[in-house]
Motif scaffolding. Structure first.
Motif, PDB file in Angstrom:
ATOM      1  N   GLU A 511       0.805  -1.226   0.000  1.00  0.00           N
ATOM      2  CA  GLU A 511       0.000   0.000   0.000  1.00  0.00           C
ATOM      3  C   GLU A 511       0.839   1.278   0.000  1.00  0.00           C
ATOM      4  OE1 GLU A 511      -3.376   0.291  -0.123  1.00  0.00           O
ATOM      5  OE2 GLU A 511      -3.793  -1.837  -0.170  1.00  0.00           O
ATOM      6  N   THR A 512       2.146   1.131  -0.060  1.00  0.00           N
ATOM      7  CA  THR A 512       3.025   2.301  -0.149  1.00  0.00           C
ATOM      8  C   THR A 512       3.704   2.359  -1.510  1.00  0.00           C
ATOM      9  OG1 THR A 512       3.464   2.246   2.235  1.00  0.00           O
ATOM     10  CG2 THR A 512       5.016   3.489   0.875  1.00  0.00           C
ATOM     11  N   ASP A 513       4.089   1.197  -2.017  1.00  0.00           N
ATOM     12  CA  ASP A 513       4.745   1.084  -3.327  1.00  0.00           C
ATOM     13  C   ASP A 513       4.068  -0.062  -4.063  1.00  0.00           C
ATOM     14  OD1 ASP A 513       6.438   0.687  -5.498  1.00  0.00           O
ATOM     15  OD2 ASP A 513       8.246   1.189  -4.371  1.00  0.00           O
ATOM     16  N   ASP A 514       2.978   0.233  -4.729  1.00  0.00           N
ATOM     17  CA  ASP A 514       2.169  -0.813  -5.369  1.00  0.00           C
ATOM     18  C   ASP A 514       2.941  -1.568  -6.443  1.00  0.00           C
ATOM     19  OD1 ASP A 514       0.064  -0.122  -3.763  1.00  0.00           O
ATOM     20  OD2 ASP A 514      -0.922   1.145  -5.247  1.00  0.00           O
ATOM     21  N   ASP A 515       3.792  -0.850  -7.179  1.00  0.00           N
ATOM     22  CA  ASP A 515       4.551  -1.499  -8.246  1.00  0.00           C
ATOM     23  C   ASP A 515       5.495  -2.548  -7.671  1.00  0.00           C
ATOM     24  OD1 ASP A 515       5.612  -1.521 -11.134  1.00  0.00           O
ATOM     25  OD2 ASP A 515       7.425  -1.154  -9.956  1.00  0.00           O
ATOM     26  N   LEU A 516       6.194  -2.206  -6.595  1.00  0.00           N
ATOM     27  CA  LEU A 516       7.091  -3.172  -5.958  1.00  0.00           C
ATOM     28  C   LEU A 516       6.301  -4.349  -5.407  1.00  0.00           C
ATOM     29  CD1 LEU A 516       9.878  -4.019  -4.844  1.00  0.00           C
ATOM     30  CD2 LEU A 516       9.361  -2.651  -2.802  1.00  0.00           C
ATOM     31  N   PHE A 517       5.206  -4.059  -4.742  1.00  0.00           N
ATOM     32  CA  PHE A 517       4.444  -5.129  -4.103  1.00  0.00           C
ATOM     33  C   PHE A 517       3.944  -6.147  -5.123  1.00  0.00           C
ATOM     34  CE2 PHE A 517       0.745  -6.899  -1.781  1.00  0.00           C
ATOM     35  CZ  PHE A 517       1.420  -7.346  -0.661  1.00  0.00           C
ATOM     36  N   ARG A 518       3.513  -5.684  -6.271  1.00  0.00           N
ATOM     37  CA  ARG A 518       3.037  -6.613  -7.312  1.00  0.00           C
ATOM     38  C   ARG A 518       4.150  -7.527  -7.798  1.00  0.00           C
ATOM     39  NH1 ARG A 518       0.004  -2.060  -9.135  1.00  0.00           N
ATOM     40  NH2 ARG A 518       1.716  -1.516 -10.557  1.00  0.00           N
ATOM     41  N   ARG A 519       5.389  -7.066  -7.723  1.00  0.00           N
ATOM     42  CA  ARG A 519       6.511  -7.859  -8.229  1.00  0.00           C
ATOM     43  C   ARG A 519       7.021  -8.888  -7.214  1.00  0.00           C
ATOM     44  NH1 ARG A 519       8.628  -5.044 -12.879  1.00  0.00           N
ATOM     45  NH2 ARG A 519       7.739  -2.949 -12.967  1.00  0.00           N
ATOM     46  N   VAL A 520       6.691  -8.696  -5.931  1.00  0.00           N
ATOM     47  CA  VAL A 520       7.325  -9.548  -4.903  1.00  0.00           C
ATOM     48  C   VAL A 520       6.331 -10.293  -4.015  1.00  0.00           C
ATOM     49  CG1 VAL A 520       9.362  -8.070  -4.867  1.00  0.00           C
ATOM     50  CG2 VAL A 520       7.518  -7.667  -3.227  1.00  0.00           C
ATOM     51  N   PHE A 521       5.042 -10.103  -4.230  1.00  0.00           N
ATOM     52  CA  PHE A 521       4.043 -10.790  -3.405  1.00  0.00           C
ATOM     53  C   PHE A 521       3.030 -11.488  -4.296  1.00  0.00           C
ATOM     54  CE2 PHE A 521       0.200 -11.382  -0.989  1.00  0.00           C
ATOM     55  CZ  PHE A 521       0.647 -11.802   0.235  1.00  0.00           C
ATOM     56  N   PRO A 522       2.693 -12.743  -3.974  1.00  0.00           N
ATOM     57  CA  PRO A 522       3.269 -13.605  -2.929  1.00  0.00           C
ATOM     58  C   PRO A 522       4.732 -13.918  -3.220  1.00  0.00           C
ATOM     59  CG  PRO A 522       1.172 -14.491  -3.730  1.00  0.00           C
ATOM     60  CD  PRO A 522       1.588 -13.417  -4.676  1.00  0.00           C
ATOM     61  N   ALA A 523       5.499 -14.095  -2.162  1.00  0.00           N
ATOM     62  CA  ALA A 523       6.924 -14.399  -2.307  1.00  0.00           C
ATOM     63  C   ALA A 523       7.112 -15.846  -2.771  1.00  0.00           C
ATOM     64  CB  ALA A 523       7.644 -14.166  -0.983  1.00  0.00           C
ATOM     65  N   ASP A 524       8.338 -16.169  -3.136  1.00  0.00           N
ATOM     66  CA  ASP A 524       8.651 -17.524  -3.580  1.00  0.00           C
ATOM     67  C   ASP A 524       9.079 -18.418  -2.432  1.00  0.00           C
ATOM     68  OD1 ASP A 524       8.708 -17.368  -6.759  1.00  0.00           O
ATOM     69  OD2 ASP A 524       9.546 -15.517  -5.968  1.00  0.00           O
ATOM     70  N   LEU A 525       9.776 -17.860  -1.455  1.00  0.00           N
ATOM     71  CA  LEU A 525      10.361 -18.712  -0.414  1.00  0.00           C
ATOM     72  C   LEU A 525      10.236 -18.085   0.956  1.00  0.00           C
ATOM     73  CD1 LEU A 525      12.101 -21.220   0.385  1.00  0.00           C
ATOM     74  CD2 LEU A 525      14.115 -19.801  -0.007  1.00  0.00           C
ATOM     75  N   ARG A 526       9.831 -18.897   1.920  1.00  0.00           N
ATOM     76  CA  ARG A 526       9.922 -18.546   3.342  1.00  0.00           C
ATOM     77  C   ARG A 526      10.901 -19.537   3.984  1.00  0.00           C
ATOM     78  NH1 ARG A 526       7.155 -17.249   8.088  1.00  0.00           N
ATOM     79  NH2 ARG A 526       6.915 -15.175   7.206  1.00  0.00           N
ATOM     80  N   PRO A 527      12.122 -19.126   4.301  1.00  0.00           N
ATOM     81  CA  PRO A 527      13.053 -19.986   5.044  1.00  0.00           C
ATOM     82  C   PRO A 527      12.933 -19.695   6.536  1.00  0.00           C
ATOM     83  CG  PRO A 527      14.230 -18.102   4.132  1.00  0.00           C
ATOM     84  CD  PRO A 527      12.771 -17.882   3.845  1.00  0.00           C
ATOM     85  N   GLN A 528      12.905 -20.728   7.358  1.00  0.00           N
ATOM     86  CA  GLN A 528      12.825 -20.517   8.800  1.00  0.00           C
ATOM     87  C   GLN A 528      13.127 -21.826   9.513  1.00  0.00           C
ATOM     88  OE1 GLN A 528       8.375 -19.653   9.230  1.00  0.00           O
ATOM     89  NE2 GLN A 528       8.688 -21.325  10.678  1.00  0.00           N
ATOM     90  N   SER A 529      13.179 -21.783  10.840  1.00  0.00           N
ATOM     91  CA  SER A 529      13.409 -23.001  11.615  1.00  0.00           C
ATOM     92  C   SER A 529      12.076 -23.607  12.032  1.00  0.00           C
ATOM     93  CB  SER A 529      14.269 -22.691  12.849  1.00  0.00           C
ATOM     94  OG  SER A 529      13.660 -21.694  13.633  1.00  0.00           O
ATOM     95  N   HIS A 530      12.130 -24.860  12.476  1.00  0.00           N
ATOM     96  CA  HIS A 530      10.880 -25.597  12.666  1.00  0.00           C
ATOM     97  C   HIS A 530      10.129 -25.213  13.928  1.00  0.00           C
ATOM     98  CE1 HIS A 530      13.070 -28.144  15.504  1.00  0.00           C
ATOM     99  NE2 HIS A 530      13.941 -28.478  14.566  1.00  0.00           N
ATOM    100  N   GLU A 531      10.810 -24.666  14.950  1.00  0.00           N
ATOM    101  CA  GLU A 531      10.098 -24.402  16.197  1.00  0.00           C
ATOM    102  C   GLU A 531       9.154 -23.206  16.090  1.00  0.00           C
ATOM    103  OE1 GLU A 531      13.716 -21.733  16.835  1.00  0.00           O
ATOM    104  OE2 GLU A 531      13.172 -23.544  15.730  1.00  0.00           O
ATOM    105  N   ILE A 532       9.272 -22.406  15.029  1.00  0.00           N
ATOM    106  CA  ILE A 532       8.356 -21.274  14.890  1.00  0.00           C
ATOM    107  C   ILE A 532       7.368 -21.485  13.735  1.00  0.00           C
ATOM    108  CG2 ILE A 532       9.765 -19.540  16.043  1.00  0.00           C
ATOM    109  CD1 ILE A 532      10.812 -18.663  13.335  1.00  0.00           C
ATOM    110  N   ILE A 533       7.156 -22.740  13.360  1.00  0.00           N
ATOM    111  CA  ILE A 533       6.065 -23.024  12.420  1.00  0.00           C
ATOM    112  C   ILE A 533       4.740 -22.583  13.028  1.00  0.00           C
ATOM    113  CG2 ILE A 533       4.713 -24.897  11.380  1.00  0.00           C
ATOM    114  CD1 ILE A 533       7.334 -26.369  10.875  1.00  0.00           C
TER     115      ILE A 533
END
Length: 833
Positions: A511-533
């Motif tokens: 909602e601040t930079d619509d052009d950027l948001f359209r290019r990156v959302f939804p993202a391709d990857l969420r990397p994280q550790s398992h305890e915060i699933i």
């Protein structure tokens, strides 16, 4: 190319040059199909990083680097999670202060150089200023570590979860949740940490064993004493009923009757409920408001009254609940839970209502994951977001969202499913703290000065971010704050997960930079550790589903934990962490990354300093082998020799295997394939081809070109894992950055990989013979006799074998079995079979 290549100092050189040249800068002109967006975890800024952070963040960086070499414009931001309880506790410890919101702001306040024995009380604004000051210091240290590790993030995209952009996104998302009825304010029993004095969400709970004791206590029933056994006798004044299982024949005659509580003489009903456990204690329990979560369930389902006795500070309230005689209660008022328990046991013993001595027991108790005292349950007014805990339809939609994601490894989805299916309530998002994103809400005060909670006042979105404690609601002026007919601000802040659950929106400037948001959302990857699933991953899915009706990413990659040598999880609280900077300085960043890359997604990995040494040895070998190859002169000749063609064919197969592994998010398998070929290349091929490479003519030119082609490919294959040494070598002979070079493609092999394999086997046996004879590797071999079913393949590399082994006479015969005889002069003979 330096005369004496070294790993020392590479990090400082290349970190600065990458930053100067914008090597990892996101190209926001790329169309969405050419963008690879990563929703990177913002680490909590509350102290120092440890090797567990380096471990998991390296995994994400490896994937980012590979995607960049595939030609993708990689959106790879970094953020700092700097609001919430950990930061506040750290400020209290470092500066020796405590926040008191009732105090006025002191513009001249300076914290003491050293905290004293007693904490200094300061205003909320002064406290928040110290939070900002300390997090800025910590963030600089964090950035230094991440740059040293070689994370290829775009530092121009840096955000903080307490910054203006994050607060704007967080408040906007909340207001939209509120407008759609997904966020709501409710007064209800709440899990409460008495040390932090704040509410705690279900996702932040931790079960721990805790010592206690069963007390056998008599209530006065209509037909005689009713004995209950409890570990919490201090809650007798909070008792609102006794309960037993409906099938328990012992108590069936009592259902519908009542009993009087000991000491206090309060009449409580005796009821039936299926959650009562006949085989636990005496089989009948007292329902208190509130001792545990089961009490809350009974209270709600049996429609019981409320008699709270425990306050927010963990002490018994100064006044008894309605209907409870004040006489005995005065003995308990104001005491801690522990002290109240000791005193009421004395009173029960004196009154004859305690049967025997308390019986010690270990029991499982709920804790806040960061707390050090058991949680209490108090009635408070809190903000919630609907998450399927009480809505079967929403729960099923969130389970479906989990099925839409690609999980790496796939079995990690089970943890997500189990968490969603086990939810018992909605997501509690408010916290009674100070350093966080404030709720953008005010309440009208009626003529008696009481807040009208069911008519919250909200700001227009264009005014965000706001702080209701200093900003005024539409239509009001500051002099109306806190007076009858005026307004009051919501005093709470959002749980840090309520903001961190919006990291794709924050980084993408929703909602601040619509052009950027359209290019990156939804993202391709969420990397994280398992305890915060259960916390970060699930919460992000919830917010994306509610706002956009989609998942926030297509893939999730779940790293395991780092364990200490005793295979216990590394954590600051256990004091078994290893900080990374010393390791980075001692072994080099590439060595540390090599160790991290050896950990597969979803697998816990023990810290092993030996792997760091192996990684450093590999990086040094890349330097030295590269210097040898490039020192032979220019390539450009035609590759004609069978051994050269064989090596390139084997390399092509390695490229194919590594590419397939990366596509499957199996970075460890990719590294294993590349490393395996590299050591064959160095230990066998280089030795086999060395003599020919020093000669002149077409055969030498073939070796030169094959070596250069192989080095070019190997540097690109190693680049995601060992960015510093590969960039250094690349700069010796190639323009641009290896990290902007194209990922190699597996071409059509013009040779047979079996030639190199067969020749390598013979060479290794010749080396073994010389080693067992304690001869130099340069010692001449008078005669080498080889009998092998692969004689035709070996013959193609015969000249190179003779050169590598210093062989004067080579006898090669076809045979059903493989044997090698090595004659090292006369009379010394070593035979290897």
């Amino acid at each position: 190319m330096p005369e004496k290549p070294t790993l020392d100092g590479l990090e400082q050189v290349w970190v600065a040059r990458w930053d100067e040249q914008g090597t990892y800068r996101f190209d926001r002109t790329s169309p969405r199909e050419r963008v690879y967006a990563i929703d990177t975890p913002p680490p909590t800024v509350s102290g120092s990083l440890h090797v567990g952070h380096v471990f998991s963040y390296t995994h994400a960086d490896i994937m980012a680097r590979h995607q960049r070499m595939l030609g993708k414009s990689v959106f790879y931001p970094i953020g700092w999670d700097d609001n919430g309880l950990p930061t506040e506790r750290r400020v209290q410890n470092v500066y020796g202060v405590r926040c008191d919101p009732s105090l006025p702001y002191d513009p001249g306040f300076t914290p003491p150089d050293k905290p004293g024995k007693r904490e200094i009380s300061i205003s909320r604004r002064n406290f928040v200023e110290l939070c900002h000051k300390l997090t800025e210091i910590d963030e600089q240290a964090f950035e230094e570590v991440w740059r040293r590790v070689g994370l290829s993030v775009d530092w121009s995209l840096l955000y903080t979860t307490i910054g203006d952009d994050s607060r704007r996104v967080s408040q906007r998302a909340f207001l939209r949740n509120l407008a759609r009825g997904e966020a709501y304010l409710a007064e209800a029993p709440t899990l409460w940490d008495v040390s932090y004095r704040t509410a705690v969400a279900q996702a932040e709970l931790e079960d721990r064993e805790w010592p206690g004791a069963f007390h056998r206590i008599s209530f006065y029933g209509e037909k005689g004493p009713v004995w209950i056994e409890t570990t919490r006798p201090e809650l007798i004044p909070a008792c609102v009923a006794l309960v037993a299982h409906p099938d328990d024949e012992r108590y069936q005659p009592l259902f519908g009757t009542s009993a009087l509580s000991p000491l206090f003489g309060v009449e409580v009903p005796i009821l039936a409920h299926h959650l009562a456990e006949p085989d636990k204690g005496s089989g009948i329990a007292m329902i208190c408001t509130f001792g545990d979560i089961t009490d809350v369930t009974w209270w709600r389902e049996l429609n019981l009254e409320t008699r709270p006795v425990i306050g927010w500070d963990g002490r018994l309230l100064p006044e008894p609940p309605e209907g409870v005689e004040p006489g005995p209660y005065k003995e308990l008022a104001g005491k801690t839970v522990h002290s109240a328990r000791e005193r009421i046991v004395e009173l029960l013993r004196e009154s004859g209502d305690l049967d025997g001595d308390p019986r010690p027991v270990q029991r499982t108790v709920k804790f806040y994951e960061r707390g050090d005292k058991p949680l209490e349950i108090v009635t408070t007014r809190q903000w919630y977001i609907r998450n399927g805990g009480r809505d079967e339809a929403l729960r099923e939609r969130l389970l479906e969202r989990g099925r839409e994601l690609e999980w790496h490894p796939p079995h990690m989805r089970v943890r997500y499913d189990n968490w969603v299916q086990g939810l018992s309530g909605d997501w509690l998002i408010s916290r009674q703290r100070f350093f966080g994103v404030p709720f953008p809400v005010w309440y009208r005060l009626d003529e008696a000065g009481q807040p009208v909670y069911d008519e919250p006042i909200t700001p227009p979105e264009e005014s965000l971010p706001i702080d209701p404690s200093s900003d005024t609601p539409p239509g009001y002026t500051e002099d109306q704050r806190g007076v009858p007919g005026g307004f009051m601000a919501d005093p709470d802040v959002m749980d840090t997960w309520a903001t961190s659950s919006l990291t794709p929106q924050i980084a993408g400037r929703w909602e601040t930079d619509d052009d950027l948001f359209r290019r990156v959302f939804p993202a391709d990857l969420r990397p994280q550790s398992h305890e915060i699933i259960r916390t970060w991953l699930f919460a992000t899915v919830v917010r994306s589903h509610l706002e956009f009706g989609s998942t926030p990413w297509s893939d999730v990659a779940i790293s395991g934990w780092i364990l200490d040598p005793d295979r216990k999880k590394m954590s600051k609280s256990k004091g078994n962490v290893v900080t990374p900077m010393d390791l980075l300085e001692q072994h080099g960043s590439d060595a540390v990354r090599y160790w991290a890359a050896g950990g597969r997604y979803g697998v816990d990995t023990a810290f092993d300093a030996g792997q760091l040494k192996i990684g450093r040895r590999l990086a040094i070998k890349i330097l030295n082998a590269s210097k040898f190859v490039l020192g032979l002169g220019e390539g450009g000749g035609e590759i004609t020799e069978p051994l050269d063609l064989s090596m390139l064919a084997a390399l092509s197969a390695t490229v194919r295997e590594a590419t397939e592994a990366f596509t499957a998010y199996e970075h460890t398998r990719a590294l294993e394939a590349v490393e395996r070929f590299f050591w064959t290349f160095c230990d066998d091929y280089l030795e086999l081809v060395k003599a020919r490479a020093y000669e002149e003519g077409a055969a030498a030119a073939s070796a030169h070109e094959a070596l250069r082609q192989a080095l070019d490919v190997l540097l690109r294959l190693f680049a995601p894992f060992l960015p510093f040494v590969t960039e250094e070598v690349w700069s010796w002979w190639r323009d641009g950055s290896v990290h902007r070079a194209a990922w190699p493609e597996a071409g059509q092999p013009g040779g047979d990989p079996a030639v190199l394999e067969a020749a390598s086997q013979v060479l290794r046996q010749v080396r073994k013979a010389k080693s067992e004879a304690k001869a130099s590797m340069r010692a001449e071999v008078s005669r080498l006799t080889v009998t092998s079913p692969q004689a035709a393949l070996i013959r193609l590399a015969q000249d190179d074998l003779c050169g590598a082994g210093a062989v004067e006479e080579f006898v090669l015969e076809q045979g059903e079995s493989h044997t090698v005889e090595v004659l090292l002069g006369s009379p010394a003979v070593a035979a290897v079979q």
